[in-house]
Structure formats: structure tokens, C-alpha cells
Scaffold this motif. Structure first.
Motif, mmCIF file in Angstrom:
data_model
loop_
_atom_site.group_PDB
_atom_site.id
_atom_site.type_symbol
_atom_site.label_atom_id
_atom_site.label_comp_id
_atom_site.label_asym_id
_atom_site.label_seq_id
_atom_site.Cartn_x
_atom_site.Cartn_y
_atom_site.Cartn_z
ATOM 1 N N MET A 1 0.823 -1.206 0.000
ATOM 2 C CA MET A 1 0.000 0.000 0.000
ATOM 3 C C MET A 1 0.858 1.258 0.000
ATOM 4 O O MET A 1 0.497 2.271 -0.606
ATOM 5 C CB MET A 1 -0.936 -0.024 1.217
ATOM 6 C CG MET A 1 -1.987 -1.128 1.141
ATOM 7 S SD MET A 1 -3.119 -1.157 2.544
ATOM 8 C CE MET A 1 -4.138 0.259 2.174
ATOM 9 N N TRP A 4 1.878 1.817 -3.516
ATOM 10 C CA TRP A 4 0.747 2.388 -4.258
ATOM 11 C C TRP A 4 0.579 3.869 -3.941
ATOM 12 O O TRP A 4 0.330 4.687 -4.838
ATOM 13 C CB TRP A 4 -0.514 1.607 -3.883
ATOM 14 C CG TRP A 4 -1.796 2.131 -4.436
ATOM 15 C CD1 TRP A 4 -2.210 2.102 -5.737
ATOM 16 C CD2 TRP A 4 -2.869 2.737 -3.693
ATOM 17 N NE1 TRP A 4 -3.463 2.649 -5.857
ATOM 18 C CE2 TRP A 4 -3.892 3.040 -4.618
ATOM 19 C CE3 TRP A 4 -3.063 3.028 -2.356
ATOM 20 C CZ2 TRP A 4 -5.104 3.633 -4.229
ATOM 21 C CZ3 TRP A 4 -4.255 3.621 -1.958
ATOM 22 C CH2 TRP A 4 -5.257 3.923 -2.891
ATOM 23 N N HIS A 208 -3.064 -3.487 -4.723
ATOM 24 C CA HIS A 208 -2.665 -4.197 -3.501
ATOM 25 C C HIS A 208 -3.807 -5.022 -2.915
ATOM 26 O O HIS A 208 -3.609 -5.766 -1.959
ATOM 27 C CB HIS A 208 -2.140 -3.222 -2.450
ATOM 28 C CG HIS A 208 -3.036 -2.034 -2.216
ATOM 29 N ND1 HIS A 208 -4.252 -2.146 -1.596
ATOM 30 C CD2 HIS A 208 -2.885 -0.727 -2.545
ATOM 31 C CE1 HIS A 208 -4.821 -0.935 -1.541
ATOM 32 N NE2 HIS A 208 -4.019 -0.066 -2.105
#
Length: 363
Positions: A1, A4, A208
């Protein structure tokens, strides 16, 4: 994450929030967390980019998740304090979703919560897993992302011009193919405004595997958050579910600060650690596993010798059900809810009121 959140490309958080949230959602009007000139999507992205790498990781067992869900139903309005948080910046995973009804067509119920400082006090972000199988909107979005942008926009505008209703049992087309076509065209029309302001994310759902479900700015002066979670047309039932979720999150934080919870710090498996370290050696791979301690026969704040003590003589023992007690803390000159677990009260050598329950089946 974290990867991302830092990704500047079309599949990164910045473009994802530009596409799905935009600069100024209708629900953000008058919200003190976002001044009128703010770009809401960009602000959320910047916040996540800073908070996710710094978050302390928590994993909440199924037993503790169930207790938090139960205890939240009787938690009264409470003024949140910074010291109630288990960590200033955190990322918490429930073993299973603690509250039903927090899902929409694009994600399952919330099972992950992240938090950190934000305007007004505290920003809490809610996350859910992408359903399996994935909803049609995700597949349509991925196909659109592979098309040239101008061509995709033209197809979406054509679909919007038809103004087709969503297929339902009442207006369902005669054939399966027509039903699929009508549903696809409705999806195209739904995301036209999104596609006009940002490129379509190639994964459509975050790569994710967790779907962002909303932001709850929790002020340290009141319980009220942001029940609509940036979603348009939220129903009263959905708002009630969001409020229950907020209370469950707050209850979880309160329980993590009590002795009835045990915490064990552990490291991620070696393969996961090596993968994280290759990406960013500064990221912490330790996780705090939190679970319930063994049940006590007396509440944590009372010794065995104190049970039944006083001027009154008890002739029975009894079961005290779990409940909240408002305990005063002189250090902060305020009260804090403390959960008192189920326990036996009264003299140990006296009979239990009601005795043991036995079910008898008679013909």
C-alpha cells in the motif's frame, strides 16, 4: 500500500483518487477537514503517502474483534483523547470484518483501518477487500483502461446519451446478452464524469487488493465523524452502519489499552521481510498481534479478597455481564470508559443464583 501511495503513475493512489474522488465531492461541502479551495483527492493522497510508511501495524484476533463489536453497542458518547490511540499513526487489520453493511457493489465489508493526524484532530481511513469474484464494474473498467483515452471517452458519452436504467427484475431485457450489454452501458455512463477528469486506473481496484471505503475525520472534541464517507446518495441504513463502524473502531482502541488484552510483537515471515526491505529498508515489518487474555473470575480492578467484602453479607454468588464503567483519571481530569468483562461476583462458597442451566427435552 505504501508503494501504491507513492506511485505517480496512472495505477498509483494519486490518479486513483483523482478518478474516483475528484477535487471536490459534494459530500465534502462544509466539512472542516477540507477548506473550499482544497483538492480533496490530492489531500487524501498526500496524507496516505506520509502516514502509511510511518504506521505501527496491528492484527486483531477474531475473539477481540467479536468483543469490540459487542461492546460498541453499549458505548455511550465519548470525547476521544489522543492518548486513547494505541499508536499516533497506525494500521489495523481485523481477522474478520467487525461490522456488516459497510460494503457497496465494489468492495466487501471494512476489515482494515488506518489512522494518523489530520485537520481537526484525527483522520481515519477505512478499507475493504475486493470481492471474489470481482464485480462487473472492475472488469469493465480494466477493459476501458486498455483502450485509447479518446475512444473510451466517446464510448462512455454514447452510453450516457442513451440514459438506460440499471437492469432489474422489473425491466430486465429479454435475452442474457442484452442484459449484459445494458449493464455494461450503465457502468460506462456512471464513470463518464470520473474519466473526464483523470485517466482510468489500469487495475481499476487498487493493485494491492484493498479498496478505499471512506475517510472519517474524528475530532478530539466529539464522537461525530463523517458518516457518508464521501459517497453520494448514501442511504439512512448505510449511514447507521458507518456510525456503528466508527463506534467499533473507537471501542477497539479503548480495549487495546486495557489489561484484558494481551499484545505480542512479532515479525513478518522472512520472505515478506525481504520483499519489503528490497522496496524500502526503512519500513517496519514488525506487527503487534492483539488478543484477549484468559477470562478472569473477578474483574481486573478487584482482588479475590475484596469480592463480597463490606457491611453486607451475601448468601449467593452471581454472574456479572460485561459492561462499560466510566472511570475517572486524575491525570487528565476526565473520565474514560473501561470495559468490565464477564465475571463471577459474591462469596465463592455460596451457591450461584439460578444454578447451572440444563435444557430438558420432553415428549
Amino acid at each position: 500500500m505504501t508503494e501504491w501511495a507513492r506511485d505517480p503513475g496512472t495505477d498509483g493512489a494519486g490518479n486513483w483518487f483523482r478518478f474516483f474522488v475528484g477535487p471536490r465531492p459534494e459530500d465534502s461541502a462544509g466539512e472542516p477537514a477540507f477548506p473550499p479551495l482544497d483538492d480533496v483527492g490530492a489531500t487524501i493522497t498526500d496524507t496516505l503517502r506520509a502516514q502509511l510508511p510511518a504506521a505501527e501495524l496491528f492484527y486483531v484476533s477474531a475473539n477481540l474483534t467479536d468483543l469490540a463489536s459487542h461492546a460498541a453497542t453499549t458505548l455511550t458518547d465519548y470525547r476521544l483523547h489522543p492518548e486513547d490511540l494505541p499508536a499516533p499513526v497506525g494500521f489495523l487489520v481485523y481477522e474478520h470484518p467487525p461490522v456488516a453493511g459497510t460494503a457497496n457493489a465494489r468492495h466487501d465489508a471494512v476489515s482494515v483501518v488506518s489512522w494518523g493526524p489530520g485537520r481537526g484532530g484525527l483522520w481515519v481511513q477505512a478499507w475493504g477487500t475486493v470481492p471474489d469474484p470481482e464485480p462487473p464494474a472492475v472488469e469493465v473498467g480494466r477493459r476501458l483502461a486498455r483502450l485509447p483515452r479518446d475512444y473510451a471517452l466517446s464510448q462512455m458519452r454514447k452510453a450516457a446519451a442513451l440514459n438506460l436504467p440499471v437492469p432489474t427484475p422489473d425491466n430486465k431485457p429479454a435475452s442474457h446478452d442484452d442484459t449484459v450489454d445494458q449493464g455494461a452501458r450503465h457502468i460506462l455512463a456512471t464513470f463518464l464524469r470520473n474519466a473526464e477528469r483523470a485517466p482510468i486506473p489500469p487495475s481499476f481496484a487498487p493493485p494491492h487488493g484493498y479498496e478505499w471505503c471512506g475517510l472519517i475525520p474524528m475530532l478530539f472534541t466529539e464522537m461525530k465523524g463523517w458518516p457518508s464517507s464521501l459517497a453520494e446518495g448514501t442511504s439512512a441504513v448505510d449511514i447507521d452502519a458507518q456510525i456503528v463502524l466508527q463506534r467499533t473502531i473507537l471501542t477497539t482502541w479503548l480495549l487495546l489499552g486495557q489489561t484484558l488484552v494481551r499484545s505480542e510483537r512479532t515479525r513478518a515471515p522472512r520472505a515478506a521481510r525481504r520483499r519489503v526491505e528490497r522496496y524500502d529498508p526503512a519500513l517496519d515489518t514488525a506487527v503487534r498481534l492483539v488478543d484477549l487474555r484468559r477470562a478472569r473470575t473477578t474483574p481486573a480492578d478487584r482482588s479475590q479478597g475484596d469480592v463480597g467484602a463490606g457491611t453486607r453479607e451475601y448468601h449467593h454468588s452471581w454472574v456479572v455481564r460485561g459492561h462499560w464503567r466510566n472511570q475517572y483519571y486524575p491525570s487528565r481530569q476526565d473520565h474514560r470508559p473501561v470495559w468490565i468483562a464477564d465475571h463471577f461476583a459474591g462469596p465463592e462458597d455460596k451457591p450461584l443464583i439460578g444454578g447451572e442451566r440444563v435444557n430438558v427435552l420432553r415428549r
